[in-house]
Write a protein that holds these residues in place. Structure first.
Motif, PDB file in Angstrom:
ATOM      1  N   GLU A 143      51.724   4.883   0.837  1.00  0.00           N
ATOM      2  CA  GLU A 143      51.041   4.013   1.810  1.00  0.00           C
ATOM      3  C   GLU A 143      49.834   4.707   2.426  1.00  0.00           C
ATOM      4  N   GLU A 144      49.947   6.005   2.741  1.00  0.00           N
ATOM      5  CA  GLU A 144      48.821   6.756   3.293  1.00  0.00           C
ATOM      6  C   GLU A 144      47.669   6.817   2.283  1.00  0.00           C
ATOM      7  N   ARG A 145      47.995   6.974   1.023  1.00  0.00           N
ATOM      8  CA  ARG A 145      46.971   6.988  -0.029  1.00  0.00           C
ATOM      9  C   ARG A 145      46.220   5.655  -0.060  1.00  0.00           C
ATOM     10  N   ARG A 146      46.974   4.585  -0.038  1.00  0.00           N
ATOM     11  CA  ARG A 146      46.368   3.252  -0.090  1.00  0.00           C
ATOM     12  C   ARG A 146      45.417   3.040   1.084  1.00  0.00           C
ATOM     13  N   LEU A 147      45.849   3.378   2.283  1.00  0.00           N
ATOM     14  CA  LEU A 147      45.005   3.218   3.468  1.00  0.00           C
ATOM     15  C   LEU A 147      43.773   4.112   3.406  1.00  0.00           C
ATOM     16  N   TYR A 148      43.957   5.339   2.947  1.00  0.00           N
ATOM     17  CA  TYR A 148      42.858   6.298   2.845  1.00  0.00           C
ATOM     18  C   TYR A 148      41.781   5.779   1.884  1.00  0.00           C
ATOM     19  N   ILE A 149      42.196   5.386   0.696  1.00  0.00           N
ATOM     20  CA  ILE A 149      41.242   4.902  -0.308  1.00  0.00           C
ATOM     21  C   ILE A 149      40.585   3.601   0.138  1.00  0.00           C
ATOM     22  N   ASN A 150      41.346   2.692   0.727  1.00  0.00           N
ATOM     23  CA  ASN A 150      40.757   1.440   1.218  1.00  0.00           C
ATOM     24  C   ASN A 150      39.708   1.702   2.292  1.00  0.00           C
ATOM     25  N   THR A 151      39.997   2.617   3.204  1.00  0.00           N
ATOM     26  CA  THR A 151      39.029   2.965   4.252  1.00  0.00           C
ATOM     27  C   THR A 151      37.784   3.600   3.640  1.00  0.00           C
ATOM     28  N   ALA A 152      37.988   4.483   2.669  1.00  0.00           N
ATOM     29  CA  ALA A 152      36.851   5.129   1.993  1.00  0.00           C
ATOM     30  C   ALA A 152      35.982   4.095   1.278  1.00  0.00           C
ATOM     31  N   MET A 153      36.593   3.122   0.651  1.00  0.00           N
ATOM     32  CA  MET A 153      35.834   2.097  -0.072  1.00  0.00           C
ATOM     33  C   MET A 153      35.071   1.187   0.899  1.00  0.00           C
ATOM     34  N   GLU A 154      35.687   0.854   2.020  1.00  0.00           N
ATOM     35  CA  GLU A 154      34.988   0.064   3.045  1.00  0.00           C
ATOM     36  C   GLU A 154      33.791   0.839   3.583  1.00  0.00           C
ATOM     37  N   PHE A 155      34.008   2.114   3.892  1.00  0.00           N
ATOM     38  CA  PHE A 155      32.935   2.956   4.410  1.00  0.00           C
ATOM     39  C   PHE A 155      31.798   3.057   3.390  1.00  0.00           C
ATOM     40  N   HIS A 156      32.137   3.183   2.137  1.00  0.00           N
ATOM     41  CA  HIS A 156      31.140   3.266   1.062  1.00  0.00           C
ATOM     42  C   HIS A 156      30.224   2.042   1.077  1.00  0.00           C
ATOM     43  N   GLY A 157      30.807   0.871   1.255  1.00  0.00           N
ATOM     44  CA  GLY A 157      30.044  -0.366   1.173  1.00  0.00           C
ATOM     45  C   GLY A 157      29.188  -0.690   2.383  1.00  0.00           C
ATOM     46  N   GLU A 158      29.301   0.091   3.430  1.00  0.00           N
ATOM     47  CA  GLU A 158      28.585  -0.227   4.673  1.00  0.00           C
ATOM     48  C   GLU A 158      27.158   0.258   4.721  1.00  0.00           C
ATOM     49  N   LYS A 159      26.754   1.096   3.810  1.00  0.00           N
ATOM     50  CA  LYS A 159      25.402   1.638   3.832  1.00  0.00           C
ATOM     51  C   LYS A 159      24.785   1.505   2.446  1.00  0.00           C
ATOM     52  N   ASP A 160      23.698   0.776   2.364  1.00  0.00           N
ATOM     53  CA  ASP A 160      23.005   0.653   1.087  1.00  0.00           C
ATOM     54  C   ASP A 160      22.622   2.031   0.579  1.00  0.00           C
ATOM     55  N   GLY A 161      22.901   2.265  -0.682  1.00  0.00           N
ATOM     56  CA  GLY A 161      22.524   3.535  -1.290  1.00  0.00           C
ATOM     57  C   GLY A 161      23.489   4.671  -1.055  1.00  0.00           C
ATOM     58  N   ARG A 162      24.560   4.453  -0.289  1.00  0.00           N
ATOM     59  CA  ARG A 162      25.523   5.539  -0.070  1.00  0.00           C
ATOM     60  C   ARG A 162      26.227   5.859  -1.384  1.00  0.00           C
ATOM     61  N   THR A 163      26.412   7.131  -1.643  1.00  0.00           N
ATOM     62  CA  THR A 163      27.163   7.587  -2.803  1.00  0.00           C
ATOM     63  C   THR A 163      28.478   8.165  -2.306  1.00  0.00           C
ATOM     64  N   SER A 164      29.564   7.774  -2.948  1.00  0.00           N
ATOM     65  CA  SER A 164      30.878   8.322  -2.627  1.00  0.00           C
ATOM     66  C   SER A 164      31.400   9.027  -3.862  1.00  0.00           C
ATOM     67  N   LEU A 165      31.806  10.277  -3.677  1.00  0.00           N
ATOM     68  CA  LEU A 165      32.269  11.111  -4.774  1.00  0.00           C
ATOM     69  C   LEU A 165      33.680  11.579  -4.453  1.00  0.00           C
ATOM     70  N   PHE A 166      34.620  11.171  -5.280  1.00  0.00           N
ATOM     71  CA  PHE A 166      36.023  11.549  -5.121  1.00  0.00           C
ATOM     72  C   PHE A 166      36.332  12.609  -6.172  1.00  0.00           C
ATOM     73  N   ILE A 167      36.679  13.814  -5.724  1.00  0.00           N
ATOM     74  CA  ILE A 167      36.979  14.919  -6.631  1.00  0.00           C
ATOM     75  C   ILE A 167      38.490  15.142  -6.567  1.00  0.00           C
ATOM     76  N   SER A 168      39.177  14.878  -7.682  1.00  0.00           N
ATOM     77  CA  SER A 168      40.633  14.897  -7.644  1.00  0.00           C
ATOM     78  C   SER A 168      41.235  15.451  -8.929  1.00  0.00           C
ATOM     79  N   SER A 169      42.238  16.272  -8.780  1.00  0.00           N
ATOM     80  CA  SER A 169      42.991  16.739  -9.937  1.00  0.00           C
ATOM     81  C   SER A 169      44.136  15.788 -10.252  1.00  0.00           C
ATOM     82  N   SER A 170      44.303  14.748  -9.444  1.00  0.00           N
ATOM     83  CA  SER A 170      45.377  13.776  -9.652  1.00  0.00           C
ATOM     84  C   SER A 170      44.835  12.501 -10.288  1.00  0.00           C
ATOM     85  N   PRO A 171      45.244  12.208 -11.503  1.00  0.00           N
ATOM     86  CA  PRO A 171      44.805  10.961 -12.129  1.00  0.00           C
ATOM     87  C   PRO A 171      45.397   9.722 -11.451  1.00  0.00           C
TER      88      PRO A 171
END
Length: 191
Positions: A143-171
């Motif tokens: 559940e924490e993962r879901r909320l974290y990623i959803n918040t990150a995706m919302e934040f990404h969409g709020e600024k034109d041209g924002r780049t979001s880079l997720f670096i993860s060893s977990s597929p």
């Protein structure tokens, strides 16, 4: 929005340090915003790093500062906002990431998930052009993962041209990031 899948968490941290200019690549060229980060100094480096928000795998909090002080640190040092404005912006960011913990305790007494959320709130405050998430799923339950990623995706969409880079060893992140570009980095990167 891009996801870089790495072989191990150490690579996640290495890439984050590379992006911020703390280290040089062993070979080849690397640039962010048209600059080689590790070659920047003084004011140019300061201005460069102001454009980047980094959410460290462990929150990246300063151990002798309370959670509230950690979160609002960028506003205190990089803006001319008064205390009331800082309180409003900091509280809003903490609410947004769903921070459920105490604000006036030291990070050492704070659960891992809370540290990570406080670090996420802090990274949002300066409205960065590039938001880097180091090992975003580390230490989070489903559940924490879901909320974290959803918040990150919302934040990404709020600024034109924002780049979001997720670096993860977990597929495990891939099903959550269906619209993202995916890059796989091989094992030999840090050998």
């Amino acid at each position: 929005m891009t996801v870089i899948i790495t072989a191990k968490e150490e690579v996640d941290a290495w890439l984050a340090r590379l992006i911020l200019g703390f280290i040089d690549p062993d070979r080849g060229e690397f640039s962010v915003f048209g600059n080689t980060p590790s070659s920047l100094t003084g004011n140019k480096l300061y201005e460069f790093r102001k454009r980047i928000g980094l959410v460290y795998a462990n929150g990246g909090l300063i151990s002798n500062l309370k959670i509230w002080e950690n979160v609002t640190l960028p506003l205190s040092y990089m803006t001319r906002l008064n205390d009331a404005e800082i309180e409003k912006i900091g509280s809003s960011a903490l609410k947004r990431v769903g921070y459920p913990g105490k604000l006036m305790q030291l990070p050492g007494h704070t659960p891992f998930h809370h540290k990570k959320m406080a670090g996420f709130a802090r990274a949002m405050l300066m409205d960065p052009e590039l938001m880097v998430y180091e090992s975003p799923l580390l230490g989070l339950n489903h559940e924490e993962r879901r909320l974290y990623i959803n918040t990150a995706m919302e934040f990404h969409g709020e600024k034109d041209g924002r780049t979001s880079l997720f670096i993860s060893s977990s597929p495990d992140i891939l099903p959550m990031m269906k619209a993202a570009r995916v890059i796989h980095i091989n094992q030999g990167l840090l050998s």
